[in-house]
Design a protein around this motif. Sequence first.
Motif, mmCIF file in Angstrom:
data_model
loop_
_atom_site.group_PDB
_atom_site.id
_atom_site.type_symbol
_atom_site.label_atom_id
_atom_site.label_comp_id
_atom_site.label_asym_id
_atom_site.label_seq_id
_atom_site.Cartn_x
_atom_site.Cartn_y
_atom_site.Cartn_z
ATOM 1 N N LYS A 4 31.519 28.013 48.014
ATOM 2 C CA LYS A 4 31.488 29.109 47.051
ATOM 3 C C LYS A 4 32.885 29.293 46.465
ATOM 4 N N ARG A 6 36.119 30.825 44.541
ATOM 5 C CA ARG A 6 36.747 32.136 44.332
ATOM 6 C C ARG A 6 38.164 31.897 43.825
ATOM 7 N N CYS A 44 33.365 33.784 39.837
ATOM 8 C CA CYS A 44 33.880 33.192 41.075
ATOM 9 C C CYS A 44 34.292 34.310 42.029
ATOM 10 N N ASP A 45 33.331 34.766 42.813
ATOM 11 C CA ASP A 45 33.564 35.902 43.692
ATOM 12 C C ASP A 45 33.599 35.529 45.171
ATOM 13 N N GLY A 46 33.477 34.239 45.484
ATOM 14 C CA GLY A 46 33.450 33.815 46.876
ATOM 15 C C GLY A 46 32.106 34.021 47.537
ATOM 16 N N GLU A 47 31.163 34.581 46.802
ATOM 17 C CA GLU A 47 29.802 34.807 47.303
ATOM 18 C C GLU A 47 28.779 33.933 46.583
ATOM 19 N N SER A 48 29.039 33.667 45.313
ATOM 20 C CA SER A 48 28.115 32.890 44.482
ATOM 21 C C SER A 48 28.411 31.404 44.607
ATOM 22 N N THR A 49 27.352 30.612 44.695
ATOM 23 C CA THR A 49 27.502 29.159 44.712
ATOM 24 C C THR A 49 27.588 28.644 43.280
ATOM 25 N N ASP A 52 24.363 29.214 41.691
ATOM 26 C CA ASP A 52 24.206 30.609 41.259
ATOM 27 C C ASP A 52 24.901 30.841 39.920
ATOM 28 N N TRP A 84 37.681 27.005 47.396
ATOM 29 C CA TRP A 84 36.290 26.994 47.843
ATOM 30 C C TRP A 84 36.213 27.573 49.246
ATOM 31 N N THR A 85 35.272 28.472 49.458
ATOM 32 C CA THR A 85 35.087 29.067 50.788
ATOM 33 C C THR A 85 33.957 28.370 51.503
#
Length: 85
Positions: A4, A6, A44-49, A52, A84-85
């Motif tokens: 994800k 970010r 790019c919030d670190g939650e969305s792939t 997404d 990338w997380t």
Amino acid sequence: MSGKPRLRKGVRLTFDKTRDTRVLLFPEGVLVPNATAAAVLSLCDGESTVDDIAAAFGSRFQGVLAQDVTDVLTRLADRRVVEWT
């Protein structure tokens, strides 16, 4: 790249009134992304792939592929503003 995306620590997407555009502020300087890259960065919030993000674009524009989003993010990761997380 998987995961994800970010913005890296210390990186901020903001609106520059002087330039009348979005800019990416980071410790080494300023990057003025094009409208597409700025729109991708805003998601790019670190939650969305990547899928997404591509789906969000697909709801507004036809023909958006996850690979297109990955290509934009890869270039931004090379500039060390995305991780990338």
